[in-house]
Design a protein around this motif. Structure first.
Motif, PDB file in Angstrom:
ATOM      1  N   GLN A 112       0.838  -1.185   0.000  1.00 51.15           N
ATOM      2  CA  GLN A 112       0.000   0.000   0.000  1.00 51.15           C
ATOM      3  C   GLN A 112       0.882   1.247   0.000  1.00 51.15           C
ATOM      4  O   GLN A 112       1.926   1.288   0.654  1.00 51.15           O
ATOM      5  CB  GLN A 112      -0.910  -0.012   1.229  1.00 51.15           C
ATOM      6  CG  GLN A 112      -0.166  -0.105   2.544  1.00 51.15           C
ATOM      7  CD  GLN A 112      -1.075  -0.406   3.707  1.00 51.15           C
ATOM      8  OE1 GLN A 112      -0.806  -1.290   4.481  1.00 51.15           O
ATOM      9  NE2 GLN A 112      -2.155   0.332   3.857  1.00 51.15           N
ATOM     10  N   PRO A 113       0.520   2.284  -0.758  1.00 52.40           N
ATOM     11  CA  PRO A 113       1.342   3.495  -0.815  1.00 52.40           C
ATOM     12  C   PRO A 113       1.362   4.251   0.506  1.00 52.40           C
ATOM     13  O   PRO A 113       2.307   4.968   0.805  1.00 52.40           O
ATOM     14  CB  PRO A 113       0.699   4.317  -1.932  1.00 52.40           C
ATOM     15  CG  PRO A 113      -0.715   3.822  -1.998  1.00 52.40           C
ATOM     16  CD  PRO A 113      -0.649   2.370  -1.655  1.00 52.40           C
ATOM     17  N   ASN A 114       0.293   4.110   1.300  1.00 54.61           N
ATOM     18  CA  ASN A 114       0.257   4.693   2.636  1.00 54.61           C
ATOM     19  C   ASN A 114      -0.660   3.834   3.491  1.00 54.61           C
ATOM     20  O   ASN A 114      -1.308   2.906   2.997  1.00 54.61           O
ATOM     21  CB  ASN A 114      -0.206   6.161   2.605  1.00 54.61           C
ATOM     22  CG  ASN A 114      -1.576   6.316   1.972  1.00 54.61           C
ATOM     23  OD1 ASN A 114      -2.579   5.846   2.514  1.00 54.61           O
ATOM     24  ND2 ASN A 114      -1.628   6.965   0.805  1.00 54.61           N
TER      25      ASN A 114
ATOM     26  N   THR B 255      15.338  -4.846   3.738  1.00 50.42           N
ATOM     27  CA  THR B 255      16.097  -3.596   3.685  1.00 50.42           C
ATOM     28  C   THR B 255      15.384  -2.517   2.875  1.00 50.42           C
ATOM     29  O   THR B 255      15.911  -1.409   2.740  1.00 50.42           O
ATOM     30  CB  THR B 255      17.493  -3.838   3.089  1.00 50.42           C
ATOM     31  OG1 THR B 255      17.364  -4.428   1.789  1.00 50.42           O
ATOM     32  CG2 THR B 255      18.297  -4.774   3.973  1.00 50.42           C
ATOM     33  N   ASN B 256      14.206  -2.838   2.350  1.00 46.22           N
ATOM     34  CA  ASN B 256      13.426  -1.829   1.626  1.00 46.22           C
ATOM     35  C   ASN B 256      12.237  -1.360   2.456  1.00 46.22           C
ATOM     36  O   ASN B 256      11.284  -0.790   1.916  1.00 46.22           O
ATOM     37  CB  ASN B 256      12.945  -2.374   0.279  1.00 46.22           C
ATOM     38  CG  ASN B 256      12.693  -1.263  -0.730  1.00 46.22           C
ATOM     39  OD1 ASN B 256      13.340  -0.218  -0.692  1.00 46.22           O
ATOM     40  ND2 ASN B 256      11.753  -1.483  -1.639  1.00 46.22           N
ATOM     41  N   GLN B 257      12.287  -1.607   3.752  1.00 48.18           N
ATOM     42  CA  GLN B 257      11.247  -1.085   4.640  1.00 48.18           C
ATOM     43  C   GLN B 257      11.313   0.437   4.658  1.00 48.18           C
ATOM     44  O   GLN B 257      12.397   1.028   4.624  1.00 48.18           O
ATOM     45  CB  GLN B 257      11.450  -1.631   6.054  1.00 48.18           C
ATOM     46  CG  GLN B 257      10.522  -1.028   7.095  1.00 48.18           C
ATOM     47  CD  GLN B 257      10.831  -1.542   8.489  1.00 48.18           C
ATOM     48  OE1 GLN B 257      10.679  -2.723   8.766  1.00 48.18           O
ATOM     49  NE2 GLN B 257      11.286  -0.661   9.366  1.00 48.18           N
ATOM     50  N   ALA B 258      10.168   1.077   4.715  1.00 47.97           N
ATOM     51  CA  ALA B 258      10.132   2.537   4.748  1.00 47.97           C
ATOM     52  C   ALA B 258      10.716   3.054   6.057  1.00 47.97           C
ATOM     53  O   ALA B 258      10.424   2.530   7.134  1.00 47.97           O
ATOM     54  CB  ALA B 258       8.702   3.032   4.587  1.00 47.97           C
TER      55      ALA B 258
ATOM     56  N   GLY C  20       4.040  11.166   5.868  1.00 51.68           N
ATOM     57  CA  GLY C  20       3.812  11.104   4.431  1.00 51.68           C
ATOM     58  C   GLY C  20       3.746   9.690   3.899  1.00 51.68           C
ATOM     59  O   GLY C  20       3.717   8.707   4.640  1.00 51.68           O
ATOM     60  N   ASP C  21       3.722   9.575   2.566  1.00 56.01           N
ATOM     61  CA  ASP C  21       3.626   8.279   1.910  1.00 56.01           C
ATOM     62  C   ASP C  21       4.831   7.404   2.239  1.00 56.01           C
ATOM     63  O   ASP C  21       5.936   7.896   2.506  1.00 56.01           O
ATOM     64  CB  ASP C  21       3.514   8.458   0.399  1.00 56.01           C
ATOM     65  CG  ASP C  21       2.146   9.000  -0.017  1.00 56.01           C
ATOM     66  OD1 ASP C  21       1.243   9.008   0.848  1.00 56.01           O
ATOM     67  OD2 ASP C  21       2.001   9.403  -1.180  1.00 56.01           O
ATOM     68  N   LEU C  22       4.611   6.097   2.165  1.00 46.36           N
ATOM     69  CA  LEU C  22       5.655   5.146   2.530  1.00 46.36           C
ATOM     70  C   LEU C  22       6.744   5.029   1.465  1.00 46.36           C
ATOM     71  O   LEU C  22       7.938   4.982   1.778  1.00 46.36           O
ATOM     72  CB  LEU C  22       5.028   3.767   2.771  1.00 46.36           C
ATOM     73  CG  LEU C  22       3.986   3.671   3.888  1.00 46.36           C
ATOM     74  CD1 LEU C  22       3.340   2.291   3.877  1.00 46.36           C
ATOM     75  CD2 LEU C  22       4.622   3.950   5.233  1.00 46.36           C
ATOM     76  N   ASP C  23       6.342   4.964   0.192  1.00 42.34           N
ATOM     77  CA  ASP C  23       7.287   4.618  -0.867  1.00 42.34           C
ATOM     78  C   ASP C  23       8.494   5.556  -0.969  1.00 42.34           C
ATOM     79  O   ASP C  23       9.627   5.080  -1.118  1.00 42.34           O
ATOM     80  CB  ASP C  23       6.564   4.542  -2.212  1.00 42.34           C
ATOM     81  CG  ASP C  23       5.612   3.350  -2.271  1.00 42.34           C
ATOM     82  OD1 ASP C  23       5.752   2.442  -1.420  1.00 42.34           O
ATOM     83  OD2 ASP C  23       4.731   3.332  -3.151  1.00 42.34           O
TER      84      ASP C  23
ATOM     85  N   LEU D 230      11.420   0.824  -6.873  1.00 43.27           N
ATOM     86  CA  LEU D 230      11.091  -0.448  -6.242  1.00 43.27           C
ATOM     87  C   LEU D 230      10.432  -0.213  -4.890  1.00 43.27           C
ATOM     88  O   LEU D 230      10.973   0.505  -4.045  1.00 43.27           O
ATOM     89  CB  LEU D 230      12.358  -1.291  -6.066  1.00 43.27           C
ATOM     90  CG  LEU D 230      13.155  -1.559  -7.353  1.00 43.27           C
ATOM     91  CD1 LEU D 230      14.435  -2.316  -7.044  1.00 43.27           C
ATOM     92  CD2 LEU D 230      12.303  -2.326  -8.362  1.00 43.27           C
ATOM     93  N   THR D 231       9.271  -0.829  -4.693  1.00 42.09           N
ATOM     94  CA  THR D 231       8.529  -0.658  -3.440  1.00 42.09           C
ATOM     95  C   THR D 231       8.322  -1.972  -2.695  1.00 42.09           C
ATOM     96  O   THR D 231       7.789  -1.978  -1.592  1.00 42.09           O
ATOM     97  CB  THR D 231       7.152  -0.037  -3.727  1.00 42.09           C
ATOM     98  OG1 THR D 231       6.392  -0.933  -4.563  1.00 42.09           O
ATOM     99  CG2 THR D 231       7.291   1.306  -4.428  1.00 42.09           C
ATOM    100  N   GLN D 232       8.723  -3.097  -3.278  1.00 42.55           N
ATOM    101  CA  GLN D 232       8.483  -4.402  -2.678  1.00 42.55           C
ATOM    102  C   GLN D 232       9.533  -4.714  -1.609  1.00 42.55           C
ATOM    103  O   GLN D 232      10.491  -3.978  -1.409  1.00 42.55           O
ATOM    104  CB  GLN D 232       8.513  -5.495  -3.757  1.00 42.55           C
ATOM    105  CG  GLN D 232       9.892  -5.761  -4.366  1.00 42.55           C
ATOM    106  CD  GLN D 232      10.208  -4.876  -5.548  1.00 42.55           C
ATOM    107  OE1 GLN D 232       9.817  -3.727  -5.598  1.00 42.55           O
ATOM    108  NE2 GLN D 232      10.930  -5.424  -6.512  1.00 42.55           N
ATOM    109  N   GLY D 233       9.343  -5.857  -0.939  1.00 42.36           N
ATOM    110  CA  GLY D 233      10.337  -6.310   0.017  1.00 42.36           C
ATOM    111  C   GLY D 233      11.595  -6.782  -0.686  1.00 42.36           C
ATOM    112  O   GLY D 233      11.534  -7.592  -1.621  1.00 42.36           O
ATOM    113  N   ILE D 234      12.739  -6.264  -0.272  1.00 45.86           N
ATOM    114  CA  ILE D 234      14.041  -6.678  -0.802  1.00 45.86           C
ATOM    115  C   ILE D 234      14.860  -7.113   0.403  1.00 45.86           C
ATOM    116  O   ILE D 234      15.225  -6.300   1.251  1.00 45.86           O
ATOM    117  CB  ILE D 234      14.715  -5.540  -1.581  1.00 45.86           C
ATOM    118  CG1 ILE D 234      13.851  -5.176  -2.792  1.00 45.86           C
ATOM    119  CG2 ILE D 234      16.116  -5.940  -2.019  1.00 45.86           C
ATOM    120  CD1 ILE D 234      14.393  -4.031  -3.619  1.00 45.86           C
TER     121      ILE D 234
END
Length: 263
Positions: free
Chosen positions: A90-92, A177-180, A185-188, A198-202
């Protein structure tokens, strides 16, 4: 480890690209080298302090080459280009991860062809794991030791007190390591790899977790005499770790912040 051309892959965090083994300049080993420096001694000592008192001590060290290490804990053939694990975020916190019905789900992500250099940009929405450090540099290690004092009060009655400890070093873990980063504001835009779209889990396949155990153990034993025998034991212990199983951190960007009692 060696793979067939395109038979394994990993992620390059400096470019946001997937690297396919044995294609172009990407080595078949994906940079993983054999670990041949392991030294695992076992030492034991017993000393008769007095006629009825014995002191014993021991130390040991062992390595875990599979299952709990970053080499085998995360198999490279589970990553793109072999396997594409899809994730929608989700973007937020107020928005849905994807519009539409749960019956249809989100659209399938693209699966780009591998370039002649063995690389291609990782599509958004595809999970991937990558090695943080060269896996040959840190090997999952356990060290354990004990110190025991045993005293014989009578031929059939003994008591002993022992300190027992062990530590786990370079344990396998895979934080996202791609956690916000926490903030408004928005997470991404607060994700590390959003600069690559890239917004997924890495996830970092990393030998970077630790654990420890310390215990005071006491035992009183009476062997059979005059129709009576018994065994009394007591253990006071404390185990500490960063996680249970190498995942599930409250903050993936600060795994040491979860350090506390295990269990």
């Amino acid at each position: 480890m060696a793979a067939k051309p395109g038979g394994a892959g990993t992620f390059d965090p400096s470019t946001g690209e997937v690297m396919a083994a044995c294609i172009g300049s990407v080595p078949c080993s994906l940079g993983i080298k054999a670990y041949n420096a392991g030294f695992a001694p076992r030492l034991g000592l017993a000393y008769q302090l007095r006629p009825a008192t014995i002191v014993r001590a021991g130390f040991g060290q062992s390595y875990n080459a599979s299952a709990l290490g970053a080499v085998f804990g995360q198999s490279p053939d589970y990553d793109p280009p072999i396997t594409n694990g899809q994730q929608e975020n989700q973007p937020n916190i107020y928005a849905s991860a994807f519009p539409g019905s749960l019956l249809t789900g989100p659209p399938l992500p693209p699966n780009p062809p591998v370039g002649a250099n063995g690389r291609y940009p990782l599509p958004d929405g595809i999970n991937v794991y990558y090695f943080v450090d060269p896996p040959s540099s840190y090997r999952t290690l356990a060290e354990f030791w004990n110190l025991t004092v045993q005293h014989q009060f009578r031929p059939s009655l003994t008591a002993e007190v022992a300190y027992v400890g062990n530590v786990g070093r370079h344990l396998y873990t895979n934080p996202n390591t791609n956690q916000a980063v926490p903030g408004p504001g928005d997470l991404d835009p607060r994700r590390r790899f959003f600069k690559f779209g890239l917004t997924q889990g890495i996830y970092a396949a990393c030998n970077c977790d630790n654990s420890s155990y310390h215990a005071l153990q006491a035992k009183v034993q009476k062997r059979v005499s005059n129709g009576l025998d018994f065994l009394l034991t007591y253990t006071y212990s404390k185990a500490m770790t960063n996680s249970e199983g190498g995942y599930g951190y409250s903050d993936n960007l600060n795994i040491r912040g979860d350090h506390g009692p295990a269990g």
